[in-house]
Design a protein around this motif. Structure first.
Motif, PDB file in Angstrom:
ATOM      1  N   TRP A  47       0.847  -1.193   0.000  1.00  0.00           N
ATOM      2  CA  TRP A  47       0.000   0.000   0.000  1.00  0.00           C
ATOM      3  C   TRP A  47       0.879   1.238   0.000  1.00  0.00           C
ATOM      4  O   TRP A  47       2.068   1.174   0.329  1.00  0.00           O
ATOM      5  N   GLY A  48       0.288   2.351  -0.378  1.00  0.00           N
ATOM      6  CA  GLY A  48       1.048   3.597  -0.361  1.00  0.00           C
ATOM      7  C   GLY A  48       0.125   4.792  -0.232  1.00  0.00           C
ATOM      8  O   GLY A  48      -1.041   4.727  -0.610  1.00  0.00           O
ATOM      9  N   PRO A 124       6.360   1.321  -2.109  1.00  0.00           N
ATOM     10  CA  PRO A 124       5.154   1.090  -1.307  1.00  0.00           C
ATOM     11  C   PRO A 124       5.464   0.414   0.023  1.00  0.00           C
ATOM     12  O   PRO A 124       6.472  -0.278   0.176  1.00  0.00           O
TER      13      PRO A 124
HETATM   14  P1  ADP Z   1      -1.588   8.056  -8.720  1.00  0.00           P
HETATM   15  O1  ADP Z   1      -1.270   9.516  -8.655  1.00  0.00           O
HETATM   16  O2  ADP Z   1      -1.859   7.550 -10.061  1.00  0.00           O
HETATM   17  O3  ADP Z   1      -2.661   7.656  -7.759  1.00  0.00           O
HETATM   18  P2  ADP Z   1       1.013   7.670  -7.479  1.00  0.00           P
HETATM   19  O4  ADP Z   1       2.124   6.979  -8.142  1.00  0.00           O
HETATM   20  O5  ADP Z   1       1.122   9.121  -7.239  1.00  0.00           O
HETATM   21  O6  ADP Z   1      -0.296   7.254  -8.284  1.00  0.00           O
HETATM   22  O7  ADP Z   1       0.770   7.043  -6.039  1.00  0.00           O
HETATM   23  C1  ADP Z   1       0.393   5.770  -5.839  1.00  0.00           C
HETATM   24  C2  ADP Z   1       0.675   5.283  -4.452  1.00  0.00           C
HETATM   25  O8  ADP Z   1       0.681   3.873  -4.572  1.00  0.00           O
HETATM   26  C3  ADP Z   1       2.036   5.652  -3.892  1.00  0.00           C
HETATM   27  O9  ADP Z   1       1.945   5.846  -2.511  1.00  0.00           O
HETATM   28  C4  ADP Z   1       2.887   4.420  -4.132  1.00  0.00           C
HETATM   29  O10 ADP Z   1       3.869   4.234  -3.142  1.00  0.00           O
HETATM   30  C5  ADP Z   1       1.869   3.336  -4.015  1.00  0.00           C
HETATM   31  N1  ADP Z   1       2.215   2.133  -4.771  1.00  0.00           N
HETATM   32  C6  ADP Z   1       3.119   1.979  -5.740  1.00  0.00           C
HETATM   33  N2  ADP Z   1       3.150   0.709  -6.164  1.00  0.00           N
HETATM   34  C7  ADP Z   1       2.220   0.056  -5.445  1.00  0.00           C
HETATM   35  C8  ADP Z   1       1.767  -1.282  -5.420  1.00  0.00           C
HETATM   36  N3  ADP Z   1       2.266  -2.197  -6.221  1.00  0.00           N
HETATM   37  N4  ADP Z   1       0.793  -1.580  -4.556  1.00  0.00           N
HETATM   38  C9  ADP Z   1       0.253  -0.660  -3.737  1.00  0.00           C
HETATM   39  N5  ADP Z   1       0.647   0.606  -3.722  1.00  0.00           N
HETATM   40  C10 ADP Z   1       1.617   0.971  -4.556  1.00  0.00           C
END
Ligand code: ADP
Ligand code: MG
Ligand code: MG
Ligand code: MG
Length: 668
Positions: A47-48, A124
């Motif tokens: 998650w992130g 993440p």
């Molecule tokens: P968006 O602006 O398209 O929503 P971002 O890249 O700004 O996407 O942010 C997405 C969030 O998801 C960030 O906190 C990132 O760390 C997190 N993230 C990245 N890869 C994954 C993954 N495989 N599973 C869950 N979260 C992820």
């Protein structure tokens, strides 16, 4: 500096002609993704979070604060910080590997406003509880790093909207309004990120709509506010653009603050969470179960009581963004009979969700929106391509919209190893939940994004709300919770969440029994502690009664803390409450005392925000204004008040509070 691919954007009349092609190619790309990833299994529960900032510039000598338009300079400075890049951080498109020592520096992203920044963790977060405790520190670090790449007078602030956006010399460097893209009487085109995608987005939305966007928000009527109230900042005497006629043709409404550009909405900051599911089915379930929680979390995080120099009668940003990007024509809005357009569309492309997507047998057809508009032809393509009906319906609903920004170069050949056309539609459907399919190439799985929360002034609060949503998600999966509500109730809840002080004053539709028709044999841990949920043991599925019996109106306190009878015991409990469900989940897993205590600080904040013991940001800001010596009780938030408010917010964010600042918000 190439943050996003460059190309030649089509102006609206040309883009409109290519819309059907983009949609069809988008559907082909979606089907390619579906075929590639539908059987993807055992992805990690990652998650992130995403935190957005306004960049403000304080002029202490003159007690003024302005928005700084230096986004690209700041991003450039971040991207050229070698240490940061080496540690895995930097800027959005910097190619990098994750450092082997595990630490990964934050990543910064551009946003719509040229006065905005976004920051995410460098990689993440994972399943471990320790990660939950690292979030706050990581958010502090992001703020520090951002600040280090700014000038002495600039600050990254986690505040949803700039209170006096659009008035006087509120930006630095200064540009006068009335550029050709936005045609706003308040903000210049330079307010938007200069990457051609953003001004084109704004211009084509305006063009498609046939007039400027109308971001009207009800003004708060204070003791000395003249009534009826007409926005005194409107200039009726402009004749430069045809759109200048809007204000002479009824765009301004009595008792509403009038705003006329995308920046008034998309210039708002929020807190988003993305979750990766182990497979598509789990992702679809997470999506559906988090969906009814969206409006509740928005009311709880409310932080937007001021627009364009006036106290508003609402506390959240959502509908203003919805209006700021509302590209619907008069026909689609139902103001004129359908002649050229295909259908009436009840919601803006930025709005609460209208579809559930899970194959969950507990999803009754009565929960679905009876008036959902879908593109039947595209839906058939998806079904013919092997997608099931309910997911095909979801995407065919998103694809009723036109793509707004189309680059000529992308129309030459259809590349099925890319998802650019799909993303064109997907990423301009701004609903409060987003279902993110695995992108090609990097092993990422099916993800669900929770998008309704407002950004909070402090890292502590932003961490608390992030952690809470993570724990709710775990409780949902672990106990197979059922929060289904009929979709019109979710839509209605989203409206209710806008009311001033909704957190204390409104009631929301919510499901009474989250264990209803759970698959047999998955009982939550029950230990009888008063703050944990102790549901009756799982029974085989009960016969379904009328849908209306499944939910009722609850206060936010009841949704979060539970409906307990006078004696506060588990036996007098009706709805157990989201916090007790989380506590019950925490009881069921192995977790050391220290970690648990730390998590309790976060849960305590949410518990007390919900029961009214602590104020949310909106209430704090509103009270700050109303008790300010310069405030005339007339709804006007003057320049001096704005300066003091943002100074105070900055001190609160820095952990200050020497003179009692913020004590109403944080005494957990
Ligand atoms: P968006 O602006 O398209 O929503 P971002 O890249 O700004 O996407 O942010 C997405 C969030 O998801 C960030 O906190 C990132 O760390 C997190 N993230 C990245 N890869 C994954 C993954 N495989 N599973 C869950 N979260 C992820
Ligand atoms: Mg982002
Ligand atoms: Mg963002
Ligand atoms: Mg996001």
């Amino acid at each position: 500096m190439g943050l996003l691919a460059l190309g030649t954007p089509l102006e609206w009349p040309e883009a409109k002609k290519k819309a059907a092609q983009v949609r069809e190619w988008g559907i082909e790309q979606l089907l390619a993704t579906w075929n590639r990833a539908k059987g993807k299994e055992r992805d990690a529960l990652l998650w992130g979070d995403e935190v957005e900032y306004l960049v403000v510039c304080f002029d202490d000598e003159h007690r003024k604060v302005r928005l700084s338009l230096r986004q690209s300079d700041i991003l450039e400075a971040l991207a050229s910080n070698e240490k940061l890049v080496k540690e895995g951080g930097g800027v959005h498109d910097v190619k990098r590997g994750v450092p082997t020592n595990g630490y990964c520096a934050p990543v910064f992203h551009a946003e719509f406003g040229r006065f905005m920044l976004e920051a995410t963790p460098g990689k993440p977060w994972g399943i471990g509880f320790k990660d939950l405790l690292d979030v706050e520190l990581n958010m502090k670090l992001r703020r520090e790093i951002a600040k280090e790449h700014m000038s002495d007078t600039e600050f990254p602030m986690t505040v949803t909207t700039f209170p006096r956006l659009g008035l006087g010399d509120y930006i630095t460097p200064y540009y006068p309004p009335s550029g050709e893209k936005l045609r706003s009487q308040y903000v210049p085109d330079e307010i938007a990120n200069p990457h051609v995608r953003f001004p084109t987005l704004a211009a084509n939305i305006r063009s498609r709509r046939g007039r400027k966007v109308e971001v009207n928000v009800p003004v708060f009527r204070d003791e000395k506010t003249s009534w009826p109230w007409m926005d005194p900042t409107v200039n009726y005497d402009l004749y430069k653009w045809p759109e200048d006629d809007d204000v002479r043709k009824g765009a301004v409404k009595e008792n509403y603050i009038y705003m006329d550009a995308m920046a008034f909405g998309m210039g708002s900051c929020c807190l988003q969470m993305t979750f990766q599911a182990k497979n598509i089915d789990e992702g679809r379930k997470m999506y559906d179960q988090l969906l009814p929680i969206g409006p509740i979390m928005m009311a709880l995080t409310a932080a937007t009581p001021i627009y364009k120099g006036f106290l508003a009668d609402t506390d959240v940003r959502w509908n203003q963004i919805g209006r700021a990007v509302d590209d619907r024509t008069r026909e689609e809005l139902g103001e004129e009979p359908l002649k050229n357009d295909r259908w009436r569309i009840p919601k803006s492309r930025y709005a609460s969700n209208s579809t559930y997507i899970s194959k969950d047998p507990r999803l009754r057809k009565e929960y679905l929106d009876p008036d959902l508009v879908v593109d039947e032809e595209l839906k058939k393509k998806l079904i013919d391509g092997g997608m099931d009906d309910i997911l095909a319906t979801h995407f065919a609903h998103l694809f009723i919209r036109d793509p707004i920004v189309i680059f000529a170069e992308d129309l030459e050949t259809l590349d099925l190893s890319k998802v650019d056309h799909f993303e064109n539609l997907q990423s301009t459907n701004w609903q409060h939940m987003r279902f993110k399919p695995p992108p090609p190439g990097d092993g990422t799985g099916w993800r669900v994004e929770f998008r309704s929360m407002e950004i909070q002034m402090t890292d502590f609060e932003n961490a608390a709300f992030s952690v809470f949503i993570v724990l709710i998600t775990r409780a949902i999966l672990s106990f197979d919770l059922n929060f289904y509500l009929p979709m019109p109730c979710v839509t209605e809840n989203m409206e209710r969440a806008h009311a001033r002080d909704a957190v204390n004053g409104q009631k929301f539709y919510f499901r009474k029994n989250p264990f209803h028709n759970r698959a047999p044999g998955r009982a939550p841990g029950t230990n009888g502690a008063s703050r944990t949920a102790s549901p009756t043991p799982s029974r085989p599925a009960t016969p379904l009664g009328p849908v209306e019996d499944e939910y009722e109106l609850m206060s936010i306190d009841e949704v979060i803390n539970g409906q307990y009878g006078g004696d506060g015991t588990a036996s007098s409990c009706r709805f157990p409450g989201l916090i007790p469900l989380v506590e019950s989940y925490l009881d069921s897993v192995n977790i050391d005392i220290e970690t648990r205590c730390n998590l309790e600080r976060y849960l305590g904040l949410i518990q007390k925000r919900a029961d009214g013991r602590l104020w949310n940001n909106a209430k704090w800001m509103r009270e700050f204004v109303r008790t300010h010596p310069e405030y005339q009780m007339d709804s006007v938030v003057g320049e001096g008040i704005q300066y003091d408010l943002l100074k105070a917010a900055e001190q609160v964010a820095e952990g200050g509070g020497g003179n009692g600042l913020g004590k109403e918000m944080f005494h957990v």
